[in-house]
Design a protein around this motif. Structure first.
Motif, PDB file in Angstrom:
ATOM      1  N   GLU A 216       0.984  -1.154   0.053  1.00  0.00           N
ATOM      2  CA  GLU A 216       0.105  -0.057  -0.173  1.00  0.00           C
ATOM      3  C   GLU A 216       1.059   1.290  -0.114  1.00  0.00           C
ATOM      4  O   GLU A 216       0.569   2.335  -0.569  1.00  0.00           O
ATOM      5  CB  GLU A 216      -1.101  -0.242   1.275  1.00  0.00           C
ATOM      6  CG  GLU A 216      -2.027  -1.067   1.171  1.00  0.00           C
ATOM      7  CD  GLU A 216      -1.613  -2.546   1.512  1.00  0.00           C
ATOM      8  OE1 GLU A 216      -0.312  -2.436   2.023  1.00  0.00           O
ATOM      9  OE2 GLU A 216      -2.346  -3.387   1.353  1.00  0.00           O
TER      10      GLU A 216
ATOM     11  N   LEU B  33      -7.335   3.617   0.823  1.00  0.00           N
ATOM     12  CA  LEU B  33      -6.887   2.275   1.134  1.00  0.00           C
ATOM     13  C   LEU B  33      -7.286   1.745   2.323  1.00  0.00           C
ATOM     14  O   LEU B  33      -6.822   2.440   3.404  1.00  0.00           O
ATOM     15  CB  LEU B  33      -5.539   2.404   0.750  1.00  0.00           C
ATOM     16  CG  LEU B  33      -4.859   2.668  -0.655  1.00  0.00           C
ATOM     17  CD1 LEU B  33      -3.345   2.433  -0.859  1.00  0.00           C
ATOM     18  CD2 LEU B  33      -5.605   1.567  -1.360  1.00  0.00           C
TER      19      LEU B  33
ATOM     20  N   SER C 110      -6.231  -0.410   4.461  1.00  0.00           N
ATOM     21  CA  SER C 110      -5.096  -0.580   5.353  1.00  0.00           C
ATOM     22  C   SER C 110      -4.358   0.584   5.895  1.00  0.00           C
ATOM     23  O   SER C 110      -3.500   0.509   6.850  1.00  0.00           O
ATOM     24  CB  SER C 110      -4.058  -1.566   4.594  1.00  0.00           C
ATOM     25  OG  SER C 110      -3.561  -0.976   3.275  1.00  0.00           O
TER      26      SER C 110
END
Length: 369
Positions: free
Chosen positions: A3, A67, A69
């Protein structure tokens, strides 16, 4: 890790694509760096590349917010948003300086204001570990933490501004510093300090991407300079990363209390990462003060100028500065992660010798001739 790589690439791509547009606008609105005695470029060159870098940073933060995460970077604190807002303010200040040439006092006032906004929005020194006289960790209240954070930010901003004297130098050194801070912050997250490490890891990932995306346009021969809009943005973000990663948690919780090294390294990491810009800043202030000049008076005695005077080419001088920045910053991070093993110390020592030999090689060749 994937990520963060996505965020870095997004920032790099947006910066790379936006830079030619900013260059055209800089030429159109005459945001140009004229040729001066202390400069190494020989033709007027557009500046204001910091605008493209800020667009890359903003794009990276936007991608990160989508995202799952990386949501913790926005949930645990407001530091990322604080850096984005304050970075926009200081980038705007830099654009005005690139175009109109602001005086030193106006720039300093604007830098303090931008740093103050960053502090008000959540980036502030909370702890400071002093490994002397059994002082240990100091818990800083707002009466000390606020001015200390502003002072650190202003110093870092001007240190990055001082080394922005060769094509690709500030962008490359800043990318190296950002990647080193990212490695340190990411490691903190892996060992259980994710609430502390998430914001600085994201900040440094997007900053590294913006610097790397700008570098192809800025490396010798540069087609555009980052200008004060870029150097001040980078300085503010690096300062925020240092405060977020090392100044908002008790260092004595990061390692064994029986060993001084793990306790000291959180203090030494930001010093080592920012050593090149800061040593240049300190030397310039001392040098000019001894001459009775203003600390902001320009000259041709910066570290990169000294490398050129020794006999290094423009590109080689920049690469040497990259080498030293990488050795000091990643060496400090390696020590913090490994605790200072013999193997790491030997490698760092060997690279130090190599660096000294490379720096002095032109003089050695002249002496041999």
């Amino acid at each position: 890790m994937r990520e963060y790589a996505v965020v870095l690439l997004a920032a790099a791509m947006v910066t790379f694509l936006a830079t030619p547009v900013v260059r055209v606008a800089a030429v159109r609105f005459r945001v140009m760096a004229a040729v001066r005695d202390r400069d190494v470029h020989v033709i007027p060159t557009p500046r204001g590349g910091g605008v493209a870098m800020y667009l890359g940073v903003a794009a990276g933060v936007l991608v990160a917010s989508q995202l799952p995460s990386l949501q913790r970077s926005f949930e645990f604190s407001t530091q990322t948003i604080a850096v984005l807002v304050a970075g926009g303010l200081i980038c705007l200040l830099g654009v005005l300086d690139d175009r109109f040439g602001l005086d030193a006092l106006t720039k300093l006032t604007g830098q303090i204001a931008a740093a103050g906004v960053m502090v008000l929005l959540g980036v502030q020194l909370a702890f400071l570990f002093l490994p002397v006289a059994d002082i240990g960790t100091l818990s800083l209240g707002s009466d000390v933490g606020v001015p200390a954070t502003i002072l650190l930010t202003v110093l870092t901003v001007n240190a990055l501004n001082f080394i922005d004297g060769l094509d690709g130098l500030a962008a490359g050194v800043s990318a190296i510093a950002a990647l080193a801070f990212f490695a340190y912050s990411y490691h903190l997250g892996l060992v259980g300090y994710d609430d502390v490490a998430s914001a600085p890891a994201l900040i440094t990932a997007v900053l590294a991407g913006a610097c790397l995306g700008f570098l192809p346009h800025n490396f010798s021969p540069a087609r555009i300079f980052m200008g004060d809009s870029g150097s001040m943005l980078v300085g503010l973000m690096l300062s925020a990363a240092a405060v977020s990663a090392t100044g908002q948690t008790d260092s004595q919780t990061l390692g064994s209390a029986a060993s001084l090294l793990p306790l000291t390294l959180p203090l030494l990491v930001p010093v080592a990462v920012l050593f090149i810009p800061f040593i240049d800043l300190v030397m310039a202030i001392v040098r000019r003060s001894l001459r009775g000049q203003s600390p902001f008076a320009p000259d041709k005695m910066h570290l990169h100028h000294r490398l050129l005077s020794i006999g290094h080419s423009h590109r080689r001088a920049v690469l040497i500065m990259y080498f030293w920045a990488a050795l000091l910053s990643f060496g400090a991070v390696a020590l913090s992660i490994t605790g200072g093993t013999v193997e790491v110390l030997v490698i760092i020592g060997a690279l130090l010798v190599v660096g000294v030999v490379v720096v002095l090689s032109p003089r050695a060749r002249r002496a041999a001739i």
